[in-house]
Design a protein around this motif. Structure first.
Motif, PDB file in Angstrom:
ATOM      1  N   ASN A   1     -70.133   9.787  35.665  1.00  0.00           N
ATOM      2  CA  ASN A   1     -71.465  10.632  35.742  1.00  0.00           C
ATOM      3  C   ASN A   1     -71.114  11.673  36.819  1.00  0.00           C
ATOM      4  O   ASN A   1     -72.145  11.996  37.687  1.00  0.00           O
ATOM      5  CB  ASN A   1     -72.596  10.019  35.881  1.00  0.00           C
ATOM      6  N   THR A   2     -70.008  12.471  36.800  1.00  0.00           N
ATOM      7  CA  THR A   2     -69.907  13.309  37.832  1.00  0.00           C
ATOM      8  C   THR A   2     -69.252  14.604  37.296  1.00  0.00           C
ATOM      9  O   THR A   2     -68.672  14.633  36.350  1.00  0.00           O
ATOM     10  CB  THR A   2     -68.634  12.905  38.879  1.00  0.00           C
ATOM     11  N   GLU A   3     -69.878  15.824  37.843  1.00  0.00           N
ATOM     12  CA  GLU A   3     -69.511  17.252  37.079  1.00  0.00           C
ATOM     13  C   GLU A   3     -68.200  17.383  37.877  1.00  0.00           C
ATOM     14  O   GLU A   3     -68.112  17.576  39.122  1.00  0.00           O
ATOM     15  CB  GLU A   3     -70.674  18.273  37.438  1.00  0.00           C
ATOM     16  N   TYR A   4     -67.171  17.820  37.286  1.00  0.00           N
ATOM     17  CA  TYR A   4     -65.856  18.600  37.465  1.00  0.00           C
ATOM     18  C   TYR A   4     -65.647  19.905  36.874  1.00  0.00           C
ATOM     19  O   TYR A   4     -66.577  20.371  35.986  1.00  0.00           O
ATOM     20  CB  TYR A   4     -64.772  17.714  37.166  1.00  0.00           C
ATOM     21  N   GLN A   5     -64.734  20.718  37.584  1.00  0.00           N
ATOM     22  CA  GLN A   5     -64.362  21.979  37.268  1.00  0.00           C
ATOM     23  C   GLN A   5     -62.866  22.191  36.996  1.00  0.00           C
ATOM     24  O   GLN A   5     -62.457  21.457  37.938  1.00  0.00           O
ATOM     25  CB  GLN A   5     -64.969  23.052  38.131  1.00  0.00           C
ATOM     26  N   PHE A   6     -62.512  22.888  36.060  1.00  0.00           N
ATOM     27  CA  PHE A   6     -60.967  23.146  36.221  1.00  0.00           C
ATOM     28  C   PHE A   6     -60.668  24.410  35.549  1.00  0.00           C
ATOM     29  O   PHE A   6     -61.589  25.341  34.795  1.00  0.00           O
ATOM     30  CB  PHE A   6     -60.219  22.257  35.227  1.00  0.00           C
ATOM     31  N   TRP A   7     -59.764  25.037  35.882  1.00  0.00           N
ATOM     32  CA  TRP A   7     -59.098  26.265  35.376  1.00  0.00           C
ATOM     33  C   TRP A   7     -57.898  26.106  34.614  1.00  0.00           C
ATOM     34  O   TRP A   7     -56.961  25.114  34.992  1.00  0.00           O
ATOM     35  CB  TRP A   7     -58.726  27.298  36.709  1.00  0.00           C
ATOM     36  N   VAL A   8     -57.486  27.007  33.770  1.00  0.00           N
ATOM     37  CA  VAL A   8     -56.137  27.099  33.104  1.00  0.00           C
ATOM     38  C   VAL A   8     -55.488  28.611  32.833  1.00  0.00           C
ATOM     39  O   VAL A   8     -56.345  29.316  33.306  1.00  0.00           O
ATOM     40  CB  VAL A   8     -56.369  26.528  31.591  1.00  0.00           C
ATOM     41  N   ARG A   9     -54.340  28.357  32.723  1.00  0.00           N
ATOM     42  CA  ARG A   9     -53.508  29.676  32.501  1.00  0.00           C
ATOM     43  C   ARG A   9     -52.482  29.379  31.580  1.00  0.00           C
ATOM     44  O   ARG A   9     -51.948  28.106  31.697  1.00  0.00           O
ATOM     45  CB  ARG A   9     -53.351  30.413  33.585  1.00  0.00           C
ATOM     46  N   ASP A  10     -51.855  30.176  30.981  1.00  0.00           N
ATOM     47  CA  ASP A  10     -50.631  30.211  30.177  1.00  0.00           C
ATOM     48  C   ASP A  10     -49.470  30.486  30.916  1.00  0.00           C
ATOM     49  O   ASP A  10     -49.528  31.455  31.586  1.00  0.00           O
ATOM     50  CB  ASP A  10     -50.886  30.957  28.729  1.00  0.00           C
ATOM     51  N   SER A  11     -48.334  29.830  30.708  1.00  0.00           N
ATOM     52  CA  SER A  11     -47.308  30.185  31.465  1.00  0.00           C
ATOM     53  C   SER A  11     -46.004  30.150  30.328  1.00  0.00           C
ATOM     54  O   SER A  11     -45.503  29.169  29.841  1.00  0.00           O
ATOM     55  CB  SER A  11     -46.884  29.141  32.423  1.00  0.00           C
ATOM     56  N   CYS A  12     -45.567  31.318  30.118  1.00  0.00           N
ATOM     57  CA  CYS A  12     -44.375  31.593  29.169  1.00  0.00           C
ATOM     58  C   CYS A  12     -43.008  31.432  29.493  1.00  0.00           C
ATOM     59  O   CYS A  12     -41.956  31.684  29.056  1.00  0.00           O
ATOM     60  CB  CYS A  12     -44.646  32.911  28.358  1.00  0.00           C
ATOM     61  N   GLY A  13     -42.920  31.205  30.914  1.00  0.00           N
ATOM     62  CA  GLY A  13     -41.988  31.193  31.684  1.00  0.00           C
ATOM     63  C   GLY A  13     -41.955  31.827  33.096  1.00  0.00           C
ATOM     64  O   GLY A  13     -43.087  32.090  33.582  1.00  0.00           O
ATOM     65  N   ALA A  14     -41.088  31.714  34.103  1.00  0.00           N
ATOM     66  CA  ALA A  14     -41.091  32.044  35.421  1.00  0.00           C
ATOM     67  C   ALA A  14     -41.349  33.484  35.561  1.00  0.00           C
ATOM     68  O   ALA A  14     -40.927  34.390  34.863  1.00  0.00           O
ATOM     69  CB  ALA A  14     -39.673  32.094  36.092  1.00  0.00           C
ATOM     70  N   GLY A  15     -42.840  33.813  36.110  1.00  0.00           N
ATOM     71  CA  GLY A  15     -43.258  35.162  36.510  1.00  0.00           C
ATOM     72  C   GLY A  15     -43.955  35.654  35.205  1.00  0.00           C
ATOM     73  O   GLY A  15     -44.467  36.712  35.472  1.00  0.00           O
ATOM     74  N   ASP A  16     -43.897  34.932  34.246  1.00  0.00           N
ATOM     75  CA  ASP A  16     -44.747  35.390  32.833  1.00  0.00           C
ATOM     76  C   ASP A  16     -45.927  34.328  32.922  1.00  0.00           C
ATOM     77  O   ASP A  16     -45.941  33.700  31.814  1.00  0.00           O
ATOM     78  CB  ASP A  16     -43.824  35.343  31.772  1.00  0.00           C
ATOM     79  N   VAL A  17     -47.099  34.768  33.374  1.00  0.00           N
ATOM     80  CA  VAL A  17     -48.017  33.916  33.224  1.00  0.00           C
ATOM     81  C   VAL A  17     -49.632  34.839  33.169  1.00  0.00           C
ATOM     82  O   VAL A  17     -49.524  35.758  33.446  1.00  0.00           O
ATOM     83  CB  VAL A  17     -48.651  33.060  34.474  1.00  0.00           C
TER      84      VAL A  17
END
Length: 186
Positions: free
Chosen positions: A12-28
């Motif tokens: 019963n706790t609220e959490y937050q998260f973030w996401v991003r895509d990574s196609c390779g080194a330096g390509d996010v």
């Protein structure tokens, strides 16, 4: 893999998260978020009782568009037409609902009821208790009180949902059961 299991989270706790895509080194991609979620409550143990008098239950007081608030471990369907609402005192509509709650018998006592906000035909609307752990109980039982007064009373259906998701109807109470707002709760 697009799935990730988090461990060590509190119930019963609220959490937050973030996401991003990574196609390779330096390509996010850019970060997307915050994405908010709440973990489930721990199951309640027997004996379990709810009288709607505790702090999380905030009664609707302003007008019939005020839907109050419910305990975080309960859930209700939200609809612009019809929903379960905590209330104290008489209904906003005439000739319907109780004047007092069952537990205290006072106008200040709280109860929950279904509130129709519009006069359109509305499908069934649900409210769910928290999960209740029945293990160790030889013969669990459910006891509840109801007040069904008004010209548009249809029915109250009670269901039980098991952990495997199977839902079974255990009771149906149909049509008006009380003759006035001051009639005793059943």
């Amino acid at each position: 893999d697009t799935n990730f299991n988090l461990t060590g989270l509190n119930p019963n706790t609220e959490y937050q998260f973030w996401v991003r895509d990574s196609c390779g080194a330096g390509d996010v991609s850019l970060w997307v978020g915050p994405i908010v979620f709440r973990t489930e409550c721990n199951p309640y143990t027997l004996p379990y009782s709810e009288d709607f008098e505790s702090t999380p239950w905030v009664a609707s007081t302003l007008n019939y568009y005020d839907v109050g608030s419910i305990d975080e471990c309960w859930s209700r369907e939200l609809s612009s037409e019809f929903m379960w609402v905590p209330k104290s005192g008489a209904s906003y509509w005439t000739s319907t609902g109780p004047l007092t709650d069952h537990t205290t018998g006072q106008v200040s006592g709280k109860y929950i009821y279904t509130q129709r906000i519009t006069l359109s035909n509305t499908p069934n609307i649900d409210i769910e208790t928290p999960w209740i752990d029945l293990s160790g109980s030889v013969q669990p039982s459910l006891k509840f009180h109801y007040h069904m007064y008004g010209p548009h009373i249809d029915k109250l259906e009670v269901f039980i949902k098991k952990k495997d998701g199977v839902i079974s109807k255990i009771n149906t109470i149909s049509v008006k059961q009380q003759s006035s707002s001051v009639s005793a709760w059943t």
